[in-house]
Design an enzyme around this catalytic site. Structure first.
Site, PDB file in Angstrom:
ATOM      1  CE  LYS A 213      -3.943  -2.429   2.106  1.00  0.00           C
ATOM      2  NZ  LYS A 213      -4.662  -3.046   3.020  1.00  0.00           N
TER       3      LYS A 213
ATOM      4  CD  GLN B  27      -3.398  -4.624   6.659  1.00  0.00           C
ATOM      5  OE1 GLN B  27      -3.067  -3.484   5.642  1.00  0.00           O
ATOM      6  NE2 GLN B  27      -3.937  -5.401   6.357  1.00  0.00           N
TER       7      GLN B  27
ATOM      8  CG  ASP C 188     -10.032  -0.981   4.821  1.00  0.00           C
ATOM      9  OD1 ASP C 188      -9.820  -0.521   3.370  1.00  0.00           O
ATOM     10  OD2 ASP C 188      -9.204  -0.397   5.391  1.00  0.00           O
TER      11      ASP C 188
END
Ligand code: NAP
Length: 290
Positions: free
Chosen positions: A52, A96, A119
């Protein structure tokens, strides 16, 4: 049979994102910034975070990576999220997952401001998606839809079977597919489904997201169906340099014999997930400019 090249689609979209990022910087002086919080040293999480970060930099964005030990107190994590919420230089915040045992992941994710939830995991974004209001779409389901369209299929009127009902893949994907603008008819299967093959055999598209290799086999498909394999499973392989190789949730060989198009693992859905994260981060930064 056509292999749906997720890397190619991701490269095309990332080029577009990089151009828009450069324009935002040139015209408004804004550089989209993604803050990524990694807790602990789970090897899969470390590699996702590294990917990422690299993708952000390649797109001309800033990546602010915060690595914390596995025993970080939950309250400290929530405070960190609050301070990133208040930081005007940060456009997107990603925690994460999974978080180490003992940390309430829901409490931490829910602390992210919906305006920075790139997200699309917070209840506010999930609810907005459900009722069709402007929101950040969850990255993997959004990427799956991009891939099906890239394969040349117009989803309107098609029957899509989704196997798996997690909050990050199966459930939001079922919602997105059934929105009027996509217009697919959706069947959502899970461990409580009595005969999954009875549904997949009448599907135009099957998306499998179970985390179980071999969930979908060729004999479960209609001739010419499109298969999207979301699964990423590390399967031990002493002949591989790393001692394992990645496998999806579909049995690739048998499905490829029946399907008209299928995503590989790796190189299918994975590159799209990160791409849609960049997409959302750019979107968040662009909102700041208006
Ligand atoms: P998850 O939270 O474990 O959910 C799995 C879902 O599959 C559950 O709803 C479960 O049903 C269902 N399921 C499990 N075994 C099944 C079976 N044999 N038959 C029917 N349904 C079954 O997993 P997830 O987070 O959605 O992830 C799924 C897979 O996608 C994993 O391999 C993950 O690594 C991968 N993934 C990939 C990406 C990417 O970017 N490529 C992103 C996210 C996830 P119940 O609800 O009944 O238990």
């Amino acid at each position: 049979m056509k292999l749906i090249d997720g890397k190619l689609l991701a490269a095309n979209l990332r080029q577009e994102i990089a151009e828009k990022t450069a324009a935002l910087k040139a015209e408004k002086g804004i550089v989209p910034t993604l803050a990524v919080i990694l807790v602990g040293e789970d090897p899969a999480s470390v590699s996702y975070v590294t990917a990422k970060e690299r993708a952000c930099i390649e797109a001309g964005m800033n990546s602010k990576e915060i690595r914390l030990p596995a025993d970080v107190p939950e309250d400290e994590l929530v405070s960190l999220v609050s301070s990133l919420n208040a930081d005007e230089a940060v456009d997107g915040i990603l925690v994460q997952l999974p978080l180490p045992k003992g940390i309430d992941a829901k409490r931490v994710v829910d602390a992210i401001s919906p305006e920075k939830d790139v997200d699309g995991f917070t209840p506010e974004n999930a609810g907005r998606m459900l009722i069709g209001e402007e929101c950040f779409l969850p990255c993997t389901p959004h990427g799956v839809i991009k891939l099906i369209e890239f394969a040349g299929m117009n989803l309107s009127g098609k029957h899509v079977v989704v196997i798996g009902r997690s909050n990050i893949v199966g459930k939001p994907l079922a919602v997105l597919l059934s929105r009027k603008e996509t217009n697919a008819t959706v069947t959502l299967c899970h461990t409580g489904t009595k005969d999954i093959a009875a549904f997949t055999r009448i599907a135009d598209v099957v998306v499998v997201a179970t985390g179980r290799p071999g969930t979908l086999t060729g004999d479960m498909l209609k001739e010419g169906a499109v298969v999207i394999d979301v699964g990423v499973n590390r399967v031990a392989d002493p002949t591989a340099a790393k001692g394992y190789r990645l496998k999806g949730d579909a049995d690739f060989d048998s499905c490829a014999r029946v399907a008209s198009a299928i995503t590989p693992v790796p190189g299918g859905v994975g590159p799209l997930t990160i791409t849609m994260l960049l997409w959302n981060t750019l979107e968040s930064a662009s909102r700041k400019a208006t």
